[in-house]
Write a protein that holds these residues in place. Sequence first.
Motif, short mmCIF file in Angstrom:
data_model
loop_
_atom_site.label_atom_id
_atom_site.label_comp_id
_atom_site.label_asym_id
_atom_site.label_seq_id
_atom_site.Cartn_x
_atom_site.Cartn_y
_atom_site.Cartn_z
N ALA A 7 0.86 -1.18 0.00
CA ALA A 7 0.00 0.00 0.00
C ALA A 7 0.90 1.23 0.00
O ALA A 7 1.59 1.51 0.98
N THR A 8 0.91 1.94 -1.11
CA THR A 8 1.69 3.17 -1.22
C THR A 8 0.75 4.35 -0.98
O THR A 8 -0.35 4.39 -1.53
N VAL A 9 1.17 5.29 -0.16
CA VAL A 9 0.31 6.43 0.19
C VAL A 9 0.91 7.71 -0.38
O VAL A 9 2.06 8.06 -0.09
N SER A 10 0.14 8.39 -1.21
CA SER A 10 0.52 9.69 -1.78
C SER A 10 -0.69 10.60 -1.66
O SER A 10 -1.37 10.89 -2.64
N LEU A 11 -0.97 11.01 -0.44
CA LEU A 11 -2.22 11.70 -0.13
C LEU A 11 -2.40 12.99 -0.90
O LEU A 11 -3.45 13.23 -1.49
N HIS A 12 -1.40 13.86 -0.90
CA HIS A 12 -1.60 15.23 -1.36
C HIS A 12 -1.43 15.40 -2.87
O HIS A 12 -1.76 16.46 -3.41
N THR A 13 -0.93 14.40 -3.55
CA THR A 13 -0.75 14.52 -5.00
C THR A 13 -0.86 13.14 -5.64
O THR A 13 -0.33 12.16 -5.11
N SER A 14 -1.54 13.09 -6.77
CA SER A 14 -1.80 11.80 -7.41
C SER A 14 -0.69 11.44 -8.39
O SER A 14 -0.16 12.31 -9.10
N PRO A 15 -0.36 10.16 -8.48
CA PRO A 15 0.61 9.74 -9.49
C PRO A 15 0.09 9.95 -10.92
O PRO A 15 0.88 9.89 -11.87
N LEU A 16 -1.21 10.21 -11.05
CA LEU A 16 -1.78 10.47 -12.38
C LEU A 16 -1.60 11.92 -12.80
O LEU A 16 -1.86 12.27 -13.95
N ASP A 17 -1.19 12.81 -11.87
CA ASP A 17 -1.02 14.22 -12.18
C ASP A 17 0.23 14.46 -13.02
O ASP A 17 1.22 13.72 -12.91
N GLN A 18 0.19 15.52 -13.83
CA GLN A 18 1.34 15.90 -14.65
C GLN A 18 2.42 16.56 -13.77
O GLN A 18 2.16 17.58 -13.14
N PRO A 19 3.61 15.98 -13.68
CA PRO A 19 4.67 16.61 -12.90
C PRO A 19 5.01 17.99 -13.45
O PRO A 19 4.96 18.24 -14.66
N TRP A 115 5.11 13.80 4.51
CA TRP A 115 4.71 13.62 5.91
C TRP A 115 3.23 13.36 6.08
O TRP A 115 2.82 12.54 6.92
N LEU A 116 2.37 14.01 5.29
CA LEU A 116 0.93 13.79 5.40
C LEU A 116 0.59 12.33 5.09
O LEU A 116 -0.19 11.69 5.80
N SER A 117 1.18 11.81 4.03
CA SER A 117 0.96 10.41 3.67
C SER A 117 1.47 9.50 4.77
O SER A 117 0.86 8.46 5.07
N GLY A 118 2.59 9.87 5.36
CA GLY A 118 3.15 9.06 6.42
C GLY A 118 2.25 8.97 7.64
O GLY A 118 2.10 7.90 8.25
N LYS A 119 1.62 10.09 8.01
CA LYS A 119 0.70 10.08 9.15
C LYS A 119 -0.46 9.13 8.89
O LYS A 119 -0.87 8.36 9.77
N ALA A 120 -1.01 9.18 7.68
CA ALA A 120 -2.08 8.25 7.33
C ALA A 120 -1.56 6.82 7.26
O ALA A 120 -2.21 5.87 7.71
N GLY A 121 -0.37 6.66 6.70
CA GLY A 121 0.20 5.33 6.54
C GLY A 121 0.48 4.63 7.85
O GLY A 121 0.25 3.42 7.99
N VAL A 122 0.97 5.37 8.83
CA VAL A 122 1.24 4.78 10.14
C VAL A 122 -0.04 4.22 10.75
O VAL A 122 -0.08 3.10 11.29
N ALA A 123 -1.12 5.01 10.69
CA ALA A 123 -2.39 4.57 11.27
C ALA A 123 -2.88 3.28 10.61
O ALA A 123 -3.31 2.34 11.30
N ALA A 124 -2.82 3.23 9.28
CA ALA A 124 -3.27 2.03 8.57
C ALA A 124 -2.35 0.84 8.85
O ALA A 124 -2.82 -0.29 9.07
N ALA A 125 -1.06 1.07 8.86
CA ALA A 125 -0.10 -0.02 9.09
C ALA A 125 -0.31 -0.64 10.47
O ALA A 125 -0.24 -1.87 10.63
N ARG A 126 -0.55 0.19 11.47
CA ARG A 126 -0.78 -0.36 12.80
C ARG A 126 -2.08 -1.17 12.85
O ARG A 126 -2.13 -2.21 13.51
N ARG A 127 -3.11 -0.71 12.19
CA ARG A 127 -4.37 -1.46 12.16
C ARG A 127 -4.20 -2.80 11.44
O ARG A 127 -4.79 -3.82 11.83
N TRP A 128 -3.39 -2.80 10.38
CA TRP A 128 -3.21 -4.03 9.60
C TRP A 128 -2.07 -4.90 10.14
O TRP A 128 -1.84 -5.99 9.61
N ASN A 129 -1.36 -4.39 11.15
CA ASN A 129 -0.24 -5.13 11.74
C ASN A 129 0.83 -5.46 10.70
O ASN A 129 1.31 -6.59 10.59
N VAL A 130 1.21 -4.42 9.92
CA VAL A 130 2.27 -4.58 8.93
C VAL A 130 3.27 -3.44 9.12
O VAL A 130 2.96 -2.42 9.73
#
Length: 424
Positions: A7-19, A115-130
Motif C-alpha cells: 500500500a503506497t500512500v501519496s495523499l496530497h498529489t496523485s501519481p496520475l497528475d502531470q509533474p 509527511w501527510l501520507s506518512g501520518k495516514a500510513g502509520v495509522a493504517a499499518a498499525r491497524r493491519w499489523n504490517v
Amino acid sequence: MLPSRVATVSLHTSPLDQPGTGDAGGLNVYVVEVARRMAERGVAVDVFTRATSPDLPPVVELAPGVSVRHLAAGPYGHLDKNTLAEYLCPFIFGMLRAEAREEPGRYDLVHGHYWLSGKAGVAAARRWNVPMVQTMHTMARVKNAALAEGDLPEPDARVRGEDQLVHQADRLIANTDDEARQLKEHYAARDHQISVIPPGVDLDVFTPGPRRAALERIGLAPDTELLLFVGRVQRLKAPDVLVRAAARLLERDPSLRSRLVVGVVGGLSGGGMSEPRMLADLARSLGVADVIRMEPPQTRERLADYYRAATATVVPSHSESFGLVAVESQACGTPVVAARVGGLATAVGERSGVLVDGHDPADYAAVLHRLIAEPGRRDRLAEAAPEHAATLGWDRTVDDLLDVYRASITPYAAPAGLPLAAAR
C-alpha cells in the motif's frame, strides 16, 4: 520474504497528475516509476491518493499490477497542503474501508511519501499489523533553514507531525547521505531506521541526442544558447535566480541577446500560485523579457528534447532533497549548473556539472558565461553526463527498496500503541 502487495500512500498529489505543476513533481515521478517496476517484479502496488473530483473513478489501473485508489477526504478540488492535515481522519478511514472489502491480509507493507501520507500510513499499518516504511522527500526544518526571500516558513503543525512520524515509522528511506544526516540531526532518527536509496531516472526515455535537431523540434534556431529551468515555478525552486543571472549575462556580453533563450518549463506551485506574474514582472523590470520563454509542463518525451537542446540546465533551488531534474538532464547529455544544497551534491556529477555555493545571480552568470564562451568545456561536461546518470537508474532504486521491504516484513511485530494515534 518478498511482499505480494504494497500500500503506497501519496495523499496530497496523485501519481496520475502531470509533474511540474501544482503539487506534482519529483515525488509523483518517484511513485510512478517505483510502482511500475515493483509490479514487473511481481509485487502489486495500490496507490492511495485523495480524490480531487467527484468524477474520478474509485480505482484506476496505472499499469499492470498497479492501481490508483481515489479516496474522498475533504472538499473536492485543489487544497493547500497545510489544509489537508485537517482531513487525515477521513482519508485514513477510506484506506481502512478499502482494505476491509478485500481478503484479509491484502497488504504486507505500507510505504508513505511525504509527511501527510506518512501520518495516514502509520495509522493504517498499525491497524493491519504490517511494517511502515517512510520517504520524507522534503522536511520542514530543512526547508525553514533555507527559505527564499519572501517565502513563508513551514507551519509548526508539520514540524510536530514529522517529529512523531520519524519515531513511528519502522524504516526511513533517505535519498542521499545528506538527507540521512538531516534526519538524525533535525529529527533524532536512529541509524537502524535509515536506508539511503537514491531515486533514479528513466534511461529509456532520457537519452542523449543531437542538440541542433532537438532545438529545431522545440522551435528554436540552431545557434540558440538555451538556459533551461524545469520544475514547479515557486520561490523555493528559485527560477528568479536564473532570470537575474540572464540579466547579468547580457550586461556582461550584450552580443548574446540575439541567440540567448531562458526556457522555464513548468507550472505555478505553492506560494507561486498567489503571485502568478512574479517571474514575468521580474524579467520585464530587468529588461530581459524578450529572452524568456515560458512553457507549460511537458510530456517526458517532449521534455527530453528540451534537455537535449539546452546549453545547460540550471537548478538553483534553495532546498532539494534530491533533484530528479538534474539527473534527467545529465541522462540527455546536458550539463547542469546547480546550487550546492541537499541532494544536488549527489545528483550532479563532478565531471558533468557545476555546483554553485549560494544563490548570487552573478555567480551563476559567471559559470554560464564560461560554458557559452568555452564550448569545449561544455562539451566535456556533456560527454560525461550520461555516464553519471547511468549509475542512477530506477532498477537500482527498486532493487534496494525490495531489500528494505524484505528486511522489514521478516519477521514483523507491530509496536504497541493505539492504531489511530498517528491521526490525532
